[in-house]
Design an enzyme around this catalytic site. Structure first.
Site, PDB file in Angstrom:
ATOM      1  N   ASN A   1      50.720  52.960  48.313  1.00 18.73           N
ATOM      2  CA  ASN A   1      50.524  54.357  48.713  1.00 18.73           C
ATOM      3  C   ASN A   1      49.421  54.970  47.854  1.00 18.73           C
ATOM      4  OD1 ASN A   1      50.688  57.108  49.093  1.00 18.73           O
ATOM      5  ND2 ASN A   1      52.926  57.213  48.958  1.00 18.73           N
TER       6      ASN A   1
ATOM      7  N   HIS B   1      49.741  57.546  57.417  1.00 23.21           N
ATOM      8  CA  HIS B   1      49.760  57.488  55.957  1.00 23.21           C
ATOM      9  C   HIS B   1      50.664  56.318  55.565  1.00 23.21           C
ATOM     10  CE1 HIS B   1      50.301  58.193  51.838  1.00 23.21           C
ATOM     11  NE2 HIS B   1      51.534  58.664  51.937  1.00 23.21           N
TER      12      HIS B   1
ATOM     13  N   CYS C   1      49.419  63.608  50.241  1.00 20.63           N
ATOM     14  CA  CYS C   1      49.092  62.552  51.219  1.00 20.63           C
ATOM     15  C   CYS C   1      48.567  63.076  52.548  1.00 20.63           C
ATOM     16  CB  CYS C   1      50.327  61.699  51.468  1.00 20.63           C
ATOM     17  SG  CYS C   1      51.047  61.133  49.956  1.00 20.63           S
TER      18      CYS C   1
HETATM   19  N1  ACO Z   1      63.013  47.288  41.794  1.00 19.90           N
HETATM   20  C1  ACO Z   1      64.312  46.940  41.879  1.00 19.90           C
HETATM   21  N2  ACO Z   1      65.280  47.835  42.113  1.00 19.90           N
HETATM   22  C2  ACO Z   1      64.920  49.115  42.273  1.00 19.90           C
HETATM   23  C3  ACO Z   1      63.587  49.544  42.182  1.00 19.90           C
HETATM   24  C4  ACO Z   1      62.595  48.568  41.930  1.00 19.90           C
HETATM   25  N3  ACO Z   1      61.304  48.836  41.847  1.00 19.90           N
HETATM   26  N4  ACO Z   1      63.536  50.882  42.386  1.00 19.90           N
HETATM   27  C5  ACO Z   1      64.783  51.293  42.604  1.00 19.90           C
HETATM   28  N5  ACO Z   1      65.631  50.230  42.515  1.00 19.90           N
HETATM   29  C6  ACO Z   1      67.071  50.213  42.667  1.00 19.90           C
HETATM   30  C7  ACO Z   1      67.726  51.549  42.415  1.00 19.90           C
HETATM   31  O1  ACO Z   1      67.966  51.752  41.039  1.00 19.90           O
HETATM   32  C8  ACO Z   1      69.006  51.419  43.198  1.00 19.90           C
HETATM   33  O2  ACO Z   1      69.919  50.682  42.435  1.00 19.90           O
HETATM   34  P1  ACO Z   1      71.490  51.058  42.437  1.00 19.90           P
HETATM   35  O3  ACO Z   1      71.921  50.893  43.886  1.00 19.90           O
HETATM   36  O4  ACO Z   1      72.070  50.076  41.496  1.00 19.90           O
HETATM   37  O5  ACO Z   1      71.545  52.480  41.996  1.00 19.90           O
HETATM   38  C9  ACO Z   1      68.614  50.550  44.405  1.00 19.90           C
HETATM   39  O6  ACO Z   1      67.389  49.903  44.024  1.00 19.90           O
HETATM   40  C10 ACO Z   1      68.403  51.336  45.666  1.00 19.90           C
HETATM   41  O7  ACO Z   1      67.570  52.438  45.362  1.00 19.90           O
HETATM   42  P2  ACO Z   1      67.124  53.464  46.464  1.00 19.90           P
HETATM   43  O8  ACO Z   1      66.330  54.563  45.815  1.00 19.90           O
HETATM   44  O9  ACO Z   1      68.314  53.849  47.293  1.00 19.90           O
HETATM   45  O10 ACO Z   1      66.158  52.542  47.333  1.00 19.90           O
HETATM   46  P3  ACO Z   1      65.490  52.890  48.703  1.00 19.90           P
HETATM   47  O11 ACO Z   1      65.847  51.884  49.688  1.00 19.90           O
HETATM   48  O12 ACO Z   1      65.650  54.344  49.060  1.00 19.90           O
HETATM   49  O13 ACO Z   1      63.952  52.681  48.360  1.00 19.90           O
HETATM   50  C11 ACO Z   1      61.991  53.947  47.912  1.00 19.90           C
HETATM   51  C12 ACO Z   1      63.326  53.479  47.384  1.00 19.90           C
HETATM   52  C13 ACO Z   1      61.134  52.742  48.213  1.00 19.90           C
HETATM   53  C14 ACO Z   1      61.330  54.809  46.842  1.00 19.90           C
HETATM   54  C15 ACO Z   1      62.213  54.772  49.205  1.00 19.90           C
HETATM   55  O14 ACO Z   1      63.213  55.740  48.997  1.00 19.90           O
HETATM   56  C16 ACO Z   1      60.961  55.465  49.692  1.00 19.90           C
HETATM   57  O15 ACO Z   1      60.002  54.821  50.057  1.00 19.90           O
HETATM   58  N6  ACO Z   1      60.971  56.804  49.781  1.00 19.90           N
HETATM   59  C17 ACO Z   1      59.859  57.573  50.252  1.00 19.90           C
HETATM   60  C18 ACO Z   1      58.847  57.630  49.199  1.00 19.90           C
HETATM   61  C19 ACO Z   1      57.555  58.213  49.657  1.00 19.90           C
HETATM   62  O16 ACO Z   1      57.186  58.110  50.783  1.00 19.90           O
HETATM   63  N7  ACO Z   1      56.869  58.812  48.683  1.00 19.90           N
HETATM   64  C20 ACO Z   1      55.561  59.217  48.838  1.00 19.90           C
HETATM   65  C21 ACO Z   1      55.382  60.526  49.493  1.00 19.90           C
HETATM   66  S1  ACO Z   1      53.720  60.726  49.745  1.00 19.90           S
HETATM   67  C22 ACO Z   1      52.904  61.604  48.497  1.00 19.90           C
HETATM   68  O17 ACO Z   1      52.734  62.794  48.616  1.00 19.90           O
HETATM   69  C23 ACO Z   1      52.413  60.849  47.245  1.00 19.90           C
END
Ligand code: ACO
Length: 331
Positions: A288, A257, A118
């Site tokens: 993203n 980003h 990214c």
């Molecule tokens: N729909 C419904 N529930 C979901 C989903 C979904 N799509 N995905 C995860 N959950 C659930 C999980 O299983 C978890 O359930 P549990 O509590 O029963 O175990 C719950 O939701 C919470 O999951 P978390 O992973 O704690 O959710 P979080 O609030 O952290 O959000 C996310 C997840 C959106 C991925 C976040 O962590 C994030 O944005 N992280 C950064 C990601 C990022 O920026 N990546 C790109 C980097 S750039 C590159 O180089 C491509």
């Protein structure tokens, strides 16, 4: 920072291309166990674009490049160097930049890819800046293009809701006023396992079992990445602005980003800027798009009149690697 006798370098043309097909959160509800409410609240994304089966990264890159050339009022023959930032190249080799260069009909100019996820648009701008300010090249084409859908595991709800496809392009050249005021880049390879695609390279070449094990898809430790992203983006913003004596108030618009709206609001808070006024967001429409996100965001911010002549803007990105970068530009 620009020293005496060095040329001032700026962006003289911008372009974008987004595939036609829109995949909404409601569509995703039919593919994995998720809801529009969860995706919107946790990420800020409502829909993303998905490239056609026969549309590769270079196809999108060429369209964005042609759009940037048109806006810069330049011909392909005016370009001295082609850089493509991508982690979803058409193939391992040749470089997607060479494929793009050929499609643009400029077969003798140098062309190479950069693989910093990214942060690719920041790294591309940094390289172009160096080549132009030292007088080596006049016009550098930096394209950030990604077909993230090709490395997305459509059975993994924790990642498939985040990604989208698209391309943005910038042509850099000498400018009379303003231009790039500072560039800050960084990386930390010790955190590479937070976001990667495990197989297909020399460590784990492709076999039937790697395909069956779904190892050719993006794997992410979202929570851990989230924490680092906020810290890294806020720090990168500070490192790029502090040497110029700039504070949050002096920045007209932050164009980051587009990873997650909660990450971006947290970064804005750390920078002391009002997100409603000074944070550019288009994550709702595209998700993203890795390197393409900040390039498309800058293009749209300019198209929408959110960036005006004389404004001081900050581009800020982080990605797999980990890598990061921030660029301050006086428009
Ligand atoms: N729909 C419904 N529930 C979901 C989903 C979904 N799509 N995905 C995860 N959950 C659930 C999980 O299983 C978890 O359930 P549990 O509590 O029963 O175990 C719950 O939701 C919470 O999951 P978390 O992973 O704690 O959710 P979080 O609030 O952290 O959000 C996310 C997840 C959106 C991925 C976040 O962590 C994030 O944005 N992280 C950064 C990601 C990022 O920026 N990546 C790109 C980097 S750039 C590159 O180089 C491509």
């Amino acid at each position: 920072m620009t020293k005496m006798n060095e040329k001032k370098v700026g962006i003289i043309g911008l372009g974008k291309y987004l595939p036609e097909h829109r995949l909404s959160n409601k569509d995703l509800e039919k593919i994995v166990d998720t809801t529009d409410e969860w995706i919107t609240a946790r990420t800020g994304i409502k829909e993303r674009r998905i490239a056609a089966d026969n549309e590769a990264t270079s196809d999108m890159a060429v369209k964005a490049a042609k759009n940037a050339l048109e806006n810069a009022k330049l011909n392909p023959g005016d370009i001295d160097l082609v850089i493509v930032a991508t982690i979803t190249p058409d193939m391992f080799f040749p470089a997607t930049a060479c494929i793009v260069q050929n499609k643009l009909g400029i077969n003798s100019v140098p062309a190479f890819d950069i693989s910093v996820a990214c942060s690719g648009f920041m790294y591309g701008i940094a390289i172009a800046n160096q080549f132009i300010k030292t007088g080596v090249y006049k016009h550098v084409l930096v394209i950030a293009a990604e077909k993230m859908s090709s490395v997305t595991d459509w059975t993994d709800r924790s990642t498939c809701v985040l990604m989208g496809d698209g391309a943005g392009a910038a042509i850099l050249g000498e400018v009379k006023d303003g231009g790039i005021l500072s560039v800050y880049l960084g990386a930390d390879g010790s955190k590479g396992d937070l976001l990667n695609m495990p197989a297909g390279g020399s460590r784990i070449p492709a076999t039937v079992s790697t395909v069956e094990g779904r190892l050719h898809f993006l794997k992410m430790q979202g929570n851990e990445l989230f924490r680092h992203a906020v810290k890294i983006m806020a720090e990168a913003a500070m490192k790029a602005t502090e040497p110029l004596g700039l504070k949050g108030d002096d920045i007209s618009l932050v164009i980051p980003h587009q990873a997650n709206i909660r990450i971006l609001n947290a970064v804005a808070k750390r920078m002391g800027i009002d997100p409603a006024k000074k944070l550019y967001l288009n994550i709702e429409k595209y998700g993203n798009m890795s390197a393409a996100s900040s390039a498309v965001a800058l293009t749209e911010a300019v198209e929408e009149g959110r960036v005006k002549k004389g404004d001081t803007i900050l581009l800020d990105a982080f990605g797999a690697g980990l890598t990061w970068g921030a660029v301050v530009i006086k428009w």
